[in-house]
Scaffold this motif. Structure first.
Motif, mmCIF file in Angstrom:
data_model
loop_
_atom_site.group_PDB
_atom_site.id
_atom_site.type_symbol
_atom_site.label_atom_id
_atom_site.label_comp_id
_atom_site.label_asym_id
_atom_site.label_seq_id
_atom_site.Cartn_x
_atom_site.Cartn_y
_atom_site.Cartn_z
ATOM 1 N N THR A 23 -16.790 -2.572 1.890
ATOM 2 C CA THR A 23 -17.117 -1.765 3.016
ATOM 3 C C THR A 23 -15.730 -1.529 3.984
ATOM 4 O OG1 THR A 23 -19.147 -2.927 3.380
ATOM 5 C CG2 THR A 23 -18.402 -1.903 5.355
ATOM 6 N N VAL A 24 -15.606 -0.114 4.167
ATOM 7 C CA VAL A 24 -14.382 0.166 5.034
ATOM 8 C C VAL A 24 -14.323 -0.607 6.393
ATOM 9 C CG1 VAL A 24 -13.001 2.029 5.863
ATOM 10 C CG2 VAL A 24 -14.112 2.308 3.785
ATOM 11 N N ILE A 25 -13.286 -1.334 6.546
ATOM 12 C CA ILE A 25 -13.211 -1.945 8.040
ATOM 13 C C ILE A 25 -12.399 -1.312 8.871
ATOM 14 C CG2 ILE A 25 -14.049 -3.933 7.136
ATOM 15 C CD1 ILE A 25 -11.292 -5.031 7.172
ATOM 16 N N ASP A 26 -11.193 -0.428 8.237
ATOM 17 C CA ASP A 26 -10.003 0.395 9.066
ATOM 18 C C ASP A 26 -9.572 1.465 8.325
ATOM 19 O OD1 ASP A 26 -8.367 0.538 11.335
ATOM 20 O OD2 ASP A 26 -6.600 -0.375 10.248
ATOM 21 N N VAL A 27 -9.196 2.403 9.005
ATOM 22 C CA VAL A 27 -8.647 3.571 8.473
ATOM 23 C C VAL A 27 -7.299 3.834 9.255
ATOM 24 C CG1 VAL A 27 -8.994 6.141 7.954
ATOM 25 C CG2 VAL A 27 -10.814 4.813 7.651
ATOM 26 N N GLU A 28 -6.366 3.980 8.660
ATOM 27 C CA GLU A 28 -5.002 4.091 9.374
ATOM 28 C C GLU A 28 -4.467 5.422 8.870
ATOM 29 O OE1 GLU A 28 -0.688 1.975 9.360
ATOM 30 O OE2 GLU A 28 -2.314 0.834 8.922
ATOM 31 N N ASP A 29 -3.794 6.209 9.774
ATOM 32 C CA ASP A 29 -3.020 7.505 9.302
ATOM 33 C C ASP A 29 -1.611 7.077 9.595
ATOM 34 O OD1 ASP A 29 -3.058 9.931 8.468
ATOM 35 O OD2 ASP A 29 -3.430 10.983 10.526
ATOM 36 N N ASN A 30 -1.054 6.540 8.341
ATOM 37 C CA ASN A 30 0.198 5.999 8.467
ATOM 38 C C ASN A 30 1.275 7.394 7.981
ATOM 39 O OD1 ASN A 30 2.851 4.699 7.152
ATOM 40 N ND2 ASN A 30 1.643 3.037 7.394
ATOM 41 N N SER A 31 2.013 7.416 9.056
ATOM 42 C CA SER A 31 3.324 8.665 8.913
ATOM 43 C C SER A 31 3.969 8.535 7.411
ATOM 44 C CB SER A 31 3.921 8.966 10.007
ATOM 45 O OG SER A 31 4.331 7.855 10.277
ATOM 46 N N PHE A 32 4.261 7.280 7.226
ATOM 47 C CA PHE A 32 5.078 7.096 5.869
ATOM 48 C C PHE A 32 4.388 7.203 4.597
ATOM 49 C CE2 PHE A 32 7.081 4.659 9.419
ATOM 50 C CZ PHE A 32 8.392 5.236 9.532
ATOM 51 N N VAL A 33 3.151 6.876 4.403
ATOM 52 C CA VAL A 33 2.547 6.895 3.093
ATOM 53 C C VAL A 33 1.066 7.637 3.265
ATOM 54 C CG1 VAL A 33 3.659 4.623 2.237
ATOM 55 C CG2 VAL A 33 1.608 4.458 3.688
ATOM 56 N N CYS A 34 0.726 8.356 4.263
ATOM 57 C CA CYS A 34 -0.472 9.110 4.309
ATOM 58 C C CYS A 34 -1.497 7.883 4.958
ATOM 59 C CB CYS A 34 -0.940 9.693 3.238
ATOM 60 S SG CYS A 34 -0.091 11.051 2.637
ATOM 61 N N THR A 35 -2.676 8.332 4.463
ATOM 62 C CA THR A 35 -3.974 7.454 4.920
ATOM 63 C C THR A 35 -4.093 5.950 4.210
ATOM 64 O OG1 THR A 35 -5.043 9.319 5.551
ATOM 65 C CG2 THR A 35 -6.447 7.398 5.535
ATOM 66 N N VAL A 36 -4.155 4.934 4.865
ATOM 67 C CA VAL A 36 -4.142 3.779 4.342
ATOM 68 C C VAL A 36 -5.761 3.007 4.708
ATOM 69 C CG1 VAL A 36 -3.643 1.367 4.338
ATOM 70 C CG2 VAL A 36 -1.749 3.093 4.429
#
Length: 58
Positions: A23-36
């Motif tokens: 289950t996804v617990i977090d979606v981070e829009d990381n400017s260095f590596v895209c979406t984490v």
């Protein structure tokens, strides 16, 4: 993908023999590596990696 979605995680990420459903617990829009994406297994293990190593459960 969004928090609460069920996903399959690549064995490349988990070091298990097959894809695992978690289950996804977090979606981070990381400017260095895209979406984490962070996902948690039913046993409490947490994995996080770039979005391409996960796929939605259909």
């Amino acid at each position: 993908m969004k928090t609460g979605d069920n996903v399959l995680i690549s064995p490349e990420m988990t070091h298990k023999s097959d894809w695992t459903q978690d289950t996804v617990i977090d979606v981070e829009d990381n400017s260095f590596v895209c979406t984490v994406i962070s996902a948690e297994t039913p046993s409490g293990e947490i994995f996080f990696e770039k979005e391409y190593l996960l796929k939605p459960v259909e």
